[in-house]
Motif scaffolding. Structure first.
Motif, PDB file in Angstrom:
ATOM      1  N   PHE A 179      -7.421  -0.814   0.792  1.00 34.40           N
ATOM      2  CA  PHE A 179      -7.558  -1.033  -0.647  1.00 34.40           C
ATOM      3  C   PHE A 179      -6.867  -2.329  -1.056  1.00 34.40           C
ATOM      4  O   PHE A 179      -7.413  -3.122  -1.826  1.00 34.40           O
ATOM      5  CB  PHE A 179      -6.992   0.141  -1.458  1.00 34.40           C
ATOM      6  CG  PHE A 179      -6.984  -0.142  -2.929  1.00 34.40           C
ATOM      7  CD1 PHE A 179      -8.140  -0.013  -3.667  1.00 34.40           C
ATOM      8  CD2 PHE A 179      -5.845  -0.608  -3.558  1.00 34.40           C
ATOM      9  CE1 PHE A 179      -8.166  -0.327  -5.021  1.00 34.40           C
ATOM     10  CE2 PHE A 179      -5.853  -0.921  -4.905  1.00 34.40           C
ATOM     11  CZ  PHE A 179      -7.015  -0.786  -5.638  1.00 34.40           C
ATOM     12  N   LYS A 209      -5.970   2.210  -9.511  1.00 37.56           N
ATOM     13  CA  LYS A 209      -5.200   1.759  -8.347  1.00 37.56           C
ATOM     14  C   LYS A 209      -4.841   0.280  -8.473  1.00 37.56           C
ATOM     15  O   LYS A 209      -3.756  -0.139  -8.087  1.00 37.56           O
ATOM     16  CB  LYS A 209      -5.982   2.002  -7.059  1.00 37.56           C
ATOM     17  CG  LYS A 209      -6.079   3.450  -6.658  1.00 37.56           C
ATOM     18  CD  LYS A 209      -6.842   3.590  -5.355  1.00 37.56           C
ATOM     19  CE  LYS A 209      -6.997   5.027  -4.923  1.00 37.56           C
ATOM     20  NZ  LYS A 209      -7.762   5.121  -3.663  1.00 37.56           N
ATOM     21  N   CYS A 230     -13.240  -2.540  -6.845  1.00 37.67           N
ATOM     22  CA  CYS A 230     -11.969  -1.833  -6.639  1.00 37.67           C
ATOM     23  C   CYS A 230     -11.681  -0.938  -7.838  1.00 37.67           C
ATOM     24  O   CYS A 230     -11.983  -1.289  -8.978  1.00 37.67           O
ATOM     25  CB  CYS A 230     -10.815  -2.820  -6.440  1.00 37.67           C
ATOM     26  SG  CYS A 230     -10.677  -3.420  -4.761  1.00 37.67           S
ATOM     27  N   GLN A 231     -11.058   0.194  -7.582  1.00 40.79           N
ATOM     28  CA  GLN A 231     -10.744   1.144  -8.639  1.00 40.79           C
ATOM     29  C   GLN A 231      -9.702   0.570  -9.596  1.00 40.79           C
ATOM     30  O   GLN A 231      -8.664   0.079  -9.170  1.00 40.79           O
ATOM     31  CB  GLN A 231     -10.231   2.436  -8.037  1.00 40.79           C
ATOM     32  CG  GLN A 231     -11.263   3.160  -7.209  1.00 40.79           C
ATOM     33  CD  GLN A 231     -10.682   4.409  -6.576  1.00 40.79           C
ATOM     34  OE1 GLN A 231      -9.778   5.029  -7.116  1.00 40.79           O
ATOM     35  NE2 GLN A 231     -11.196   4.760  -5.420  1.00 40.79           N
ATOM     36  N   THR A 271      -1.571   3.948  -1.741  1.00 42.66           N
ATOM     37  CA  THR A 271      -2.961   3.659  -1.384  1.00 42.66           C
ATOM     38  C   THR A 271      -3.025   3.305   0.090  1.00 42.66           C
ATOM     39  O   THR A 271      -2.002   3.197   0.767  1.00 42.66           O
ATOM     40  CB  THR A 271      -3.519   2.472  -2.194  1.00 42.66           C
ATOM     41  OG1 THR A 271      -2.827   1.280  -1.805  1.00 42.66           O
ATOM     42  CG2 THR A 271      -3.380   2.668  -3.681  1.00 42.66           C
ATOM     43  N   ALA A 277       0.835  -1.207   0.000  1.00 43.38           N
ATOM     44  CA  ALA A 277       0.000   0.000   0.000  1.00 43.38           C
ATOM     45  C   ALA A 277       0.868   1.255   0.000  1.00 43.38           C
ATOM     46  O   ALA A 277       0.601   2.204  -0.748  1.00 43.38           O
ATOM     47  CB  ALA A 277      -0.936  -0.007   1.212  1.00 43.38           C
ATOM     48  N   CYS A 307       2.371   1.830  -3.391  1.00 41.55           N
ATOM     49  CA  CYS A 307       1.371   2.201  -4.400  1.00 41.55           C
ATOM     50  C   CYS A 307       0.727   3.555  -4.119  1.00 41.55           C
ATOM     51  O   CYS A 307       0.011   4.069  -4.975  1.00 41.55           O
ATOM     52  CB  CYS A 307       0.262   1.157  -4.438  1.00 41.55           C
ATOM     53  SG  CYS A 307       0.776  -0.457  -5.001  1.00 41.55           S
TER      54      CYS A 307
END
Length: 88
Positions: free
Chosen positions: A36, A51, A47-48, A32, A27, A30
């Motif tokens: 996530f 991302k 989930c997006q 994020t 995370a 990334c």
């Protein structure tokens, strides 16, 4: 070929573990939140995408160029698209 959010998440988890990283470390790399990464690896279908792609590239999954990637040979099971989720 990855056919579902669950398969994609499992692939990310597998590559993350090969790197020896925790979900928190991935995370951070990334940009994020840990939540996530947890959702992504658990196959949460909402989930997006951006991302998710960043996470995949971060752990070393080569997504290739979609314009030049040759599709895999069709099989009888592929013809009916039964693997796609159905929304009612």
């Amino acid at each position: 070929m990855i056919r579902s959010a669950a398969e994609f998440g499992a692939r990310v988890r597998e590559h993350r573990k090969k790197q020896g990283w925790t979900q928190t470390q991935l995370a951070e790399r990334c940009g994020t939140g840990e939540r996530f990464i947890v959702d992504l690896e658990n196959g949460k279908p909402s989930c997006q995408l951006e991302k998710s792609l960043i996470a995949a590239r971060t752990v070393g999954i080569d997504l290739g160029d979609l314009k030049t990637a040759a599709p895999p040979p069709a099989t009888e099971a592929d013809d009916d698209l039964g693997y796609l989720p159905r929304f009612s």
